[in-house]
Design an enzyme around this catalytic site. Sequence first.
Site, mmCIF file in Angstrom:
data_model
loop_
_atom_site.group_PDB
_atom_site.id
_atom_site.type_symbol
_atom_site.label_atom_id
_atom_site.label_comp_id
_atom_site.label_asym_id
_atom_site.label_seq_id
_atom_site.Cartn_x
_atom_site.Cartn_y
_atom_site.Cartn_z
ATOM 1 N N LYS A 186 0.824 -1.204 0.000
ATOM 2 C CA LYS A 186 0.000 0.000 0.000
ATOM 3 C C LYS A 186 0.868 1.269 0.000
ATOM 4 O O LYS A 186 2.092 1.194 0.138
ATOM 5 C CB LYS A 186 -0.941 -0.022 1.208
ATOM 6 C CG LYS A 186 -1.976 -1.166 1.159
ATOM 7 C CD LYS A 186 -2.852 -1.114 -0.069
ATOM 8 C CE LYS A 186 -4.197 -1.794 0.094
ATOM 9 N NZ LYS A 186 -4.191 -3.264 -0.071
HETATM 10 C C1 LIG Z 1 -5.534 -4.038 0.615
HETATM 11 C C2 LIG Z 1 -6.995 -3.849 0.644
HETATM 12 C C3 LIG Z 1 -7.794 -4.296 1.698
HETATM 13 C C4 LIG Z 1 -7.282 -5.166 2.808
HETATM 14 O O1 LIG Z 1 -6.156 -4.752 3.434
HETATM 15 P P1 LIG Z 1 -5.137 -5.779 4.127
HETATM 16 O O2 LIG Z 1 -4.329 -4.874 4.988
HETATM 17 O O3 LIG Z 1 -4.319 -6.407 3.038
HETATM 18 O O4 LIG Z 1 -5.939 -6.744 4.898
HETATM 19 C C5 LIG Z 1 -9.139 -3.998 1.683
HETATM 20 N N1 LIG Z 1 -9.694 -3.308 0.686
HETATM 21 C C6 LIG Z 1 -8.969 -2.878 -0.357
HETATM 22 C C7 LIG Z 1 -9.635 -2.080 -1.428
HETATM 23 C C8 LIG Z 1 -7.597 -3.138 -0.422
HETATM 24 O O5 LIG Z 1 -6.897 -2.738 -1.485
#
Ligand SMILES: *Cc1c(COP(=O)(O)O)cnc(C)c1O
Length: 401
Positions: A186
């Site tokens: 992210k």
């Molecule tokens: C990455 C993501 C999540 C979940 O996040 P994690 O930290 O990987 O559990 C949820 N929604 C979206 C749109 C994402 O891109």
Amino acid sequence: MPGFEIFGEQERKEVMEVLETGVLFRYGFEGARNGHWKAKTFEKKLCELTKAKYAHLCSSGTAALSTALASCGIGAGDEVIVPPFTFVATFEAVLLAGAIPVFAEIDETLCLDPAKLQDALSPKTRAVIPVHMCGSMAQIDKIKNFCDSNNLILIEDACQSVGATFNKKAIGTFGDMGCFSFDAVKTITCGEGGAVITNSSELYDRASQYADHGHDHLGGADRGADDHPIIGTNYRISELNAAVGVAQLAKLSHILETQRKNKKTIKDAMEKIGNVTFRHIPDPNGDSATFLSFFLPDERRAREVIKSLKDNGVDGSFYWYDNNWHYIRHWHHLKEMKRAAKLPLELICSEHKVNGYDYSNISLLQSDSIMSRTISMQIKLSWSEADIEDRIKKIKNALSC
Ligand SMILES: *Cc1c(COP(=O)(O)O)cnc(C)c1O
């Protein structure tokens, strides 16, 4: 969306401070922790960034979504409107809450289409979860109006859009709660981590209780003296992960500035080349610019171009329509309701039907039409000017196929 590209001294320093105290737990141990409260510090900084009154860190973005749903009282049998273009975590969290994800169309923002929410509405609808995909935003003002006029809870999945704003207001602060992810890929990362933000002290209290076995955190130094007003679970973040996040969050403004500059250079060049149109961004100034997304006239041309981009070495190009994780078309496990064990909603579900809602037979023609023509290109931080020039040449070649 790559905070991992700029790992360095600051992350090491924050982590070492935790390792030197030996206190890896976010609560308590006041004497031993030498003044280091990484999770608390991160939460405070996240509030400063978003201007939300409260933030609570979780062990992941998925845990943040589950925490938000529970805190808002969404559970067994409730319907929650979600988009078909997201990461699987969005519908997973709804299903695991015992609630029923109901899919609605997206528009050219690549997020929920406010004009199509009505089609997904039923007397059981309790909430809407718009997902601000690929660093940009939904028409969140219109979605909020829809929620307000239908008395629905609004939870924003802003996992991909930390730092994005709409009319200068942080994405994640329009809803009752907003969720972020800080997983490894992210915009900023903790390794694994997530957060909920809210302006409601009640929702914040619920979230901090739910994500920590119901602890009310009122027992002072003695955790055993805390009361447990609700049944919760463990979605806590560790101080080590939070420490990485503290360092990364301090780099966010640099990350956003670099992404926006790099994206603009490439987008300006592509506008000159022509033959493509761009994703609609409701507030271009608030785009966090992790991706540049564009449309081709039809699926056949999009397939030609994505192949040509790969052949020309334009790495980080995505055709989501074929993707296993981000678009509903290949979510066979959902369509067939393949699960490890009975879900809480099993009481009201049979085979692939939940409450009469048939996951094997979902028709989202508008979303299919948009996604089959969409290509997204990741914007990196580490590109030099020469890298970007070279990239633009390759994109030009690719688009002239
Ligand atoms: C990455 C993501 C999540 C979940 O996040 P994690 O930290 O990987 O559990 C949820 N929604 C979206 C749109 C994402 O891109």
